[in-house]
Design an enzyme around this catalytic site. Structure first.
Site, PDB file in Angstrom:
ATOM      1  N   HIS A 156      71.367  51.524  37.045  1.00  0.00           N
ATOM      2  CA  HIS A 156      70.173  51.451  37.633  1.00  0.00           C
ATOM      3  C   HIS A 156      69.498  50.403  38.086  1.00  0.00           C
ATOM      4  O   HIS A 156      68.356  50.174  38.209  1.00  0.00           O
ATOM      5  CB  HIS A 156      69.158  51.798  36.323  1.00  0.00           C
ATOM      6  N   SER A 277      66.110  37.331  65.462  1.00  0.00           N
ATOM      7  CA  SER A 277      64.893  38.133  65.731  1.00  0.00           C
ATOM      8  C   SER A 277      64.390  37.370  66.877  1.00  0.00           C
ATOM      9  O   SER A 277      64.429  36.174  67.048  1.00  0.00           O
ATOM     10  CB  SER A 277      63.941  37.958  64.719  1.00  0.00           C
ATOM     11  N   LYS A 283      65.339  34.118  61.351  1.00  0.00           N
ATOM     12  CA  LYS A 283      66.076  35.215  60.924  1.00  0.00           C
ATOM     13  C   LYS A 283      67.683  35.436  61.382  1.00  0.00           C
ATOM     14  O   LYS A 283      67.874  35.292  62.371  1.00  0.00           O
ATOM     15  CB  LYS A 283      65.313  36.269  61.788  1.00  0.00           C
ATOM     16  N   GLU A 290      73.048  47.795  58.964  1.00  0.00           N
ATOM     17  CA  GLU A 290      71.993  48.610  59.163  1.00  0.00           C
ATOM     18  C   GLU A 290      72.419  49.886  59.983  1.00  0.00           C
ATOM     19  O   GLU A 290      72.192  51.073  59.827  1.00  0.00           O
ATOM     20  CB  GLU A 290      71.019  48.073  59.553  1.00  0.00           C
TER      21      GLU A 290
END
Ligand code: ARG
Length: 467
Positions: A156, A277, A283, A290
């Site tokens: 969970h 970024s 970043k 992704e």
């Protein structure tokens, strides 16, 4: 010359003519179409349709087409060819003259495309199984290097129990080995040859189907010409196997994305596979992961597209079947591109062992092992669970862990508590208590690593034997 213009009085509408072609995507089947054409030509010679000289000339012509395509890909820029079968006929006639028109004797494009696609899927499966073996062996290497490093396992998405990092890595290996097995299973079923099935009713010449099948590495000839020319089950099975594989890759990517966040801090993203970024200078983003997660969506979508394309078709060949090719190719390409990239990622990623180790020792992840301590001293499991739950409650109030509670506070909960309770709460003991096959006890995991290596080795050998 078209393959079918005789009965037509009017030319095709030019827009329709262009629109119905498949050469822009089925050109990738060229080498399979040439191989299948060679097998058909030999059968024609055996059936007395081609002379020995004609056969030689056709085979040489087919070879030349293959060589020219390899030497210069622009050779395939043909905006007259309707499909790969038409292209081969056109080129053959250009190379050897009118004898080239004899090649199509007794056959139909319906059996050709069914054969080419089987050859394509078979070759792709062999490549994928090889790539999966590679990915799995990197995962096992990382498991080996991780030695006794521990991490939290979640249920969970809440901290559940500590496990070995190696054990977690091997969980993914299991998924990928199942994927490889599924692909191998699909390969077995697809490995029959439609050549000689004709358009729908079987070839109109007595062609030696067994010989054609054998020369292309098929186990056998297909059993029914109607089925053989309309069946795309192999493509559906294949893209569905790819969907499951892509889904595994996506779950893995998602977990790695979580683990690479500052909140977890379990892995350091390899710079070679991350991007920055344009706005925020600090970043480093998990783009590879992704995109794997994102692209798995199209693989699943392709499987659906393919099934929907086939579901309403009456027997036998229908031109709708041409629409099964692009989703098939797209799924293959997508997965073929992803696998080596994430193998590289997996090789390069840095695990933050210390942080994982720390996380593995907090949040009461030794609570079930603590209850087991009581169970082994005769306390009924439900009561043991209750007692440890109470102890956890106390700890939550005091903001401490189970091992911080002194014995005289535990004893009132159960007289079974003794000094050795503290030993059973240590990470090493908690890991060791899961001493079953498939469990995370270090000796079990070491064994699993060596067994898994052998399974990967046989997968690799199988994939090589076919290549
Ligand atoms: N390009 C066609 C396909 O991919 C080849 C088979 C054509 N057969 C036909 N009867 N028009 O399905």
């Amino acid at each position: 010359m078209k393959m079918w213009s005789g009965r037509f009085r009017q030319p095709l509408d030019p827009d329709f003519e262009r629109w119905q072609r498949s050469f822009s995507f089925d050109r990738r089947l060229l080498r399979h179409d040439l191989a299948a054409s060679g097998a058909h030509a030999r059968a024609l010679k055996n059936a007395g349709i081609l002379s020995a000289d004609e056969l030689i000339s056709i085979l040489q012509g087919l070879d030349q087409i293959g060589e020219r395509a390899t030497a210069s890909p622009s050779f395939l820029d043909d905006d007259e060819a309707e499909d790969v079968h038409h292209f081969v006929e056109k080129q053959l006639v250009a190379v050897i003259g009118e004898t080239g028109y004899k090649l199509h004797s007794g056959r139909s494009r319906n059996e050709q495309i069914a054969t080419d696609l089987r050859l394509y899927v078979r070759a792709t499966i062999d490549q994928l199984r090889h790539d999966l073996a590679e990915l799995c062996s990197v995962l096992v290497d990382r498991a080996d290097q991780a030695a006794d490093a521990a991490m939290p396992a979640y249920t969970h998405l809440q901290r559940a129990e500590p496990v070995l990092l190696a054990h977690w890595l091997l969980a993914y290996v299991e998924m990928f080995l199942r994927d490889a097995e599924r692909l191998g299973d699909c390969r077995k079923r697809l490995n029959v040859c439609p050549l000689g099935s004709g358009a729908v009713a079987g070839a109109t010449l007595s062609l030696d189907r067994a010989l054609m099948a054998d020369s292309l590495g098929f186990e056998d000839a297909t059993a029914n010409s109607i089925d053989a020319t309309s069946d795309r089950d192999f493509a559906l099975e294949f893209v569905n196997a790819l969907s499951l594989l892509a889904l595994h890759l996506s779950r893995w990517a998602e977990e790695m994305i979580l683990f690479s966040s500052q909140e977890y801090g379990f892995v350091v993203l390899p710079e070679a596979y991350s991007t920055g970024s344009s706005a925020m200078p600090q970043k480093k983003n998990p783009d590879l992961l992704e995109l794997v997660r994102g692209k798995s969506g199209r693989v699943l979508g392709n499987a659906t597209a393919l099934m929907v394309a086939v579901k309403g078709l009456p027997l036998a060949y229908n031109k709708d079947l041409q629409e099964t090719q692009e989703p098939l190719f797209d799924s293959s390409d997508t997965v073929l591109q992803m696998l080596p990239l994430l193998t590289g990622w997996m090789r390069a990623v840095e695990f933050q062992n210390e942080r994982m180790h720390e996380a593995a020792q907090s949040g009461f992840m030794n609570a079930w092992a603590a209850a087991t301590y009581l169970v082994k001293r005769g306390v009924p499991s439900r009561l043991a669970h209750e007692r440890i739950g109470k102890a956890v409650q106390t700890c939550i109030e005091r903001n401490c862990e189970l091992q911080d509670l002194p014995l005289d506070e535990l004893r009132p909960l159960s007289p079974a508590f003794d000094q050795d309770f503290y030993e059973s709460l240590k990470l090493a003991s908690v890991l060791a208590v899961h001493d079953v096959p498939g469990g995370t006890a270090p000796s079990r995991v070491r064994h699993a690593i060596s067994v898994t290596r052998k399974r990967i080795e046989s997968l690799r050998e199988e994939a090589h034997a076919h290549a």
